[in-house]
Design a protein around this motif. Structure first.
Motif, PDB file in Angstrom:
ATOM      1  N   LEU A 404      10.181   0.349  -0.520  1.00 63.05           N
ATOM      2  CA  LEU A 404      10.654   0.461   0.858  1.00 63.05           C
ATOM      3  C   LEU A 404       9.564   0.114   1.864  1.00 63.05           C
ATOM      4  O   LEU A 404       9.837  -0.466   2.921  1.00 63.05           O
ATOM      5  N   THR A 406       7.308  -2.100   1.610  1.00 60.23           N
ATOM      6  CA  THR A 406       7.076  -3.553   1.681  1.00 60.23           C
ATOM      7  C   THR A 406       8.161  -4.276   2.458  1.00 60.23           C
ATOM      8  O   THR A 406       8.018  -5.458   2.765  1.00 60.23           O
ATOM      9  N   GLN A 407       9.250  -3.567   2.825  1.00 60.67           N
ATOM     10  CA  GLN A 407      10.363  -4.197   3.522  1.00 60.67           C
ATOM     11  C   GLN A 407      10.195  -4.079   5.044  1.00 60.67           C
ATOM     12  O   GLN A 407       9.702  -3.077   5.547  1.00 60.67           O
ATOM     13  N   ASN A 408      10.596  -5.105   5.754  1.00 56.63           N
ATOM     14  CA  ASN A 408      10.501  -5.138   7.225  1.00 56.63           C
ATOM     15  C   ASN A 408      11.883  -4.929   7.828  1.00 56.63           C
ATOM     16  O   ASN A 408      12.512  -5.877   8.279  1.00 56.63           O
ATOM     17  N   LYS A 409      12.386  -3.719   7.816  1.00 59.71           N
ATOM     18  CA  LYS A 409      13.714  -3.427   8.329  1.00 59.71           C
ATOM     19  C   LYS A 409      13.619  -2.416   9.468  1.00 59.71           C
ATOM     20  O   LYS A 409      12.697  -1.583   9.520  1.00 59.71           O
ATOM     21  N   TYR A 414      18.070   2.433   6.778  1.00 57.89           N
ATOM     22  CA  TYR A 414      16.790   2.191   6.086  1.00 57.89           C
ATOM     23  C   TYR A 414      15.775   3.280   6.416  1.00 57.89           C
ATOM     24  O   TYR A 414      15.085   3.806   5.539  1.00 57.89           O
ATOM     25  N   LYS A 467       6.479   3.090  10.364  1.00 59.02           N
ATOM     26  CA  LYS A 467       7.753   2.486   9.978  1.00 59.02           C
ATOM     27  C   LYS A 467       8.939   3.221  10.591  1.00 59.02           C
ATOM     28  O   LYS A 467       9.938   2.621  10.981  1.00 59.02           O
TER      29      LYS A 467
END
Length: 472
Positions: A404, A406-409, A414, A467
């Motif tokens: 999670l 590493t994800q750009n959301k 999310y 994040k």
């Protein structure tokens, strides 16, 4: 030029070949003298050093040394006697094919296809294959539609079968494929009946063969009938006729009868010779498996005595109807594997190592641990599995958290998932807390973020906080 095997001279032509050796004219006149044949009494030139030698005429009357044919064309006179033309190739010295380099005894010239040198069958029959219609190995010709057919199927097409009258490809010859397999099946049934001792069992096997042809078709019946002859042969050693199902289980066992499903089906459903007892079948199967576990270790060893003593206790429980054969088998399986890991009596480290590899055997192993503690004072205990389960869950949360991060959301779903996984990994809270506590995030004065829940403060590092509070 030819080579004489006796004097080793080169001569244009050999006068005689006898038992694989060539004789030049000089050696032939020296070693072959005129005398009476001991078999027919006629005068002939026979070798002087072989008192049992017979004339050529008597030699050709001998059956083929390799296959035993009595009516045949002699292909070669070997040192063991005459052989027919098909068998002669097995007495040739192997040679190398000049085209592909394969070593073979079947080198030959194919003048019909313009090949004048000796080559192997693969090189000589490159244009051959299986015809798409008659399924024979023939020289093939490609049609306009791209199909490969033999000459007969291509030019003639279909003809009526001389045996049954049904239409068949012309390349089949004198019978269709169905008639061929019917004849093959009858031939194999007749041959196999010679191995059965009881005349009644011969009739049973013949009846089974005819039923098999109707059930699976003549082709499959002809190809598989030899797989079932051993069943009738083994029965014939003990009984004159097919015994009851219990008798079959005693001879073959439940595992052995699984190889003969079609004969058993024929005996039970078609002719009514046996009644399948599923309860007895299961009982004997479990007994066979239990016996396998008891014989894993060599006799007169400590491990063999331990497992047999444990089995005696389980057998006593069976007599009191406190357990079943299946439960005994399931108890012996982990017990033997644990014993196999240890020198003699299992140690705690052996038990821990085994349960780490097979945690599902914990319940089945508990009775054996109690037996070892009571009988051999082993002092063993079953370790708690909660700590290991907790470590596995935390490792899983860590892996998902790394994914999670590493994800750009920026979506709300999310962020709630990320918060739940982070709280689960760092503080052991349920993952579902991420949905209810998302509105209670506060930036910590010393970095990171704080989440308050039920009067407690839970801190998360900057990497996760950035994040969660990121808006664009």
């Amino acid at each position: 030029m030819k080579h004489c095997d006796i004097c080793e001279k080169e001569v244009p032509r050999l006068t005689r070949r006898y038992k694989g050796e060539g004789y030049c004219p000089t050696c032939y006149s020296r070693y072959f003298k005129q005398k009476k044949c001991p078999k027919c009494g006629q005068s002939a030139r026979l070798p002087i050093d072989d008192p049992n030698a017979i004339c050529k005429k008597c030699m050709t009357a001998i059956p083929c040394t390799r296959c035993g044919k009595t009516k045949y064309r002699i292909g070669k006179m070997t040192q063991y006697g005459p052989v027919c033309t098909p068998c002669a190739i097995y007495f040739r010295p192997p040679k190398t094919c000049p085209r592909c380099g394969t070593i073979s005894r079947r080198l030959s010239r194919y003048y019909k296809y313009g090949i004048t040198e000796q080559v192997c069958p693969k090189c000589g029959l490159r244009e051959h294959g299986t015809c798409a219609l008659c399924h024979r190995f023939r020289r093939l010709f490609t049609t306009n539609l791209g199909k490969k057919k033999c000459k007969a199927c291509l030019t003639i097409g279909e003809i009526p079968c001389p045996k049954c009258g049904k239409p068949m490809p012309a390349g089949r010859g004198n019978r269709c494929e169905e008639c061929y397999y019917k004849e093959l099946l009858d031939k194999r049934i007749k041959i196999n009946c010679a191995a059965i001792l009881s005349p009644l069992l011969e009739q049973r096997f013949t009846s089974f063969g005819h039923w098999l042809r109707k059930t699976v078709g003549p082709k499959k019946a002809a190809l598989t009938i030899n797989n079932y002859i051993l069943l009738f042969v083994e029965i014939g050693y003990i009984h004159r006729d097919i015994p009851s199902y219990k008798g079959l289980l005693k001879i073959f066992g439940a595992g052995g009868l699984r190889r003969y499903l079609l004969p058993i089906r024929w005996m039970a459903n078609e002719v009514g010779l046996i009644n399948i007892d599923e309860e007895l079948k299961t009982k004997l199967t479990e007994q066979r498996r239990i016996k396998t576990y008891l014989n894993i270790f060599e006799a007169d060893t400590d491990k063999h005595r331990i497992i047999n003593n444990y089995y005696k206790i389980l057998k006593d429980k069976l007599k009191l109807n406190k357990t079943s054969l299946k439960s005994i088998r399931l108890s012996l399986c982990p017990a033997t594997r644990l014993l196999d890991l240890s020198p003699t009596i299992p140690r705690q480290v052996d038990l821990n190592n085994y349960l780490s590899e097979a945690p599902g055997q914990r319940a089945s192993l508990s009775g054996f641990i109690t037996f070892l503690n009571n009988k051999y004072m082993a002092g063993l205990f079953l370790p708690s599995m909660k700590a290991k389960a907790s470590r596995k869950k935390r490792l899983k949360s860590k892996q998902e958290l790394m994914v999670l991060m590493t994800q750009n959301k920026l979506g709300l779903l999310y962020k709630k998932r990320l918060l739940g996984i982070a709280l689960n990994y760092f503080h052991g809270l349920p993952i579902s807390c991420g949905k209810t506590l998302f509105d209670f995030i506060l930036v910590a004065p010393n970095g990171g973020i704080n989440i308050y829940h039920q009067g407690q403060r839970y801190w998360l590092p900057d990497e996760v906080g950035n994040k969660l509070i990121k808006t664009s």
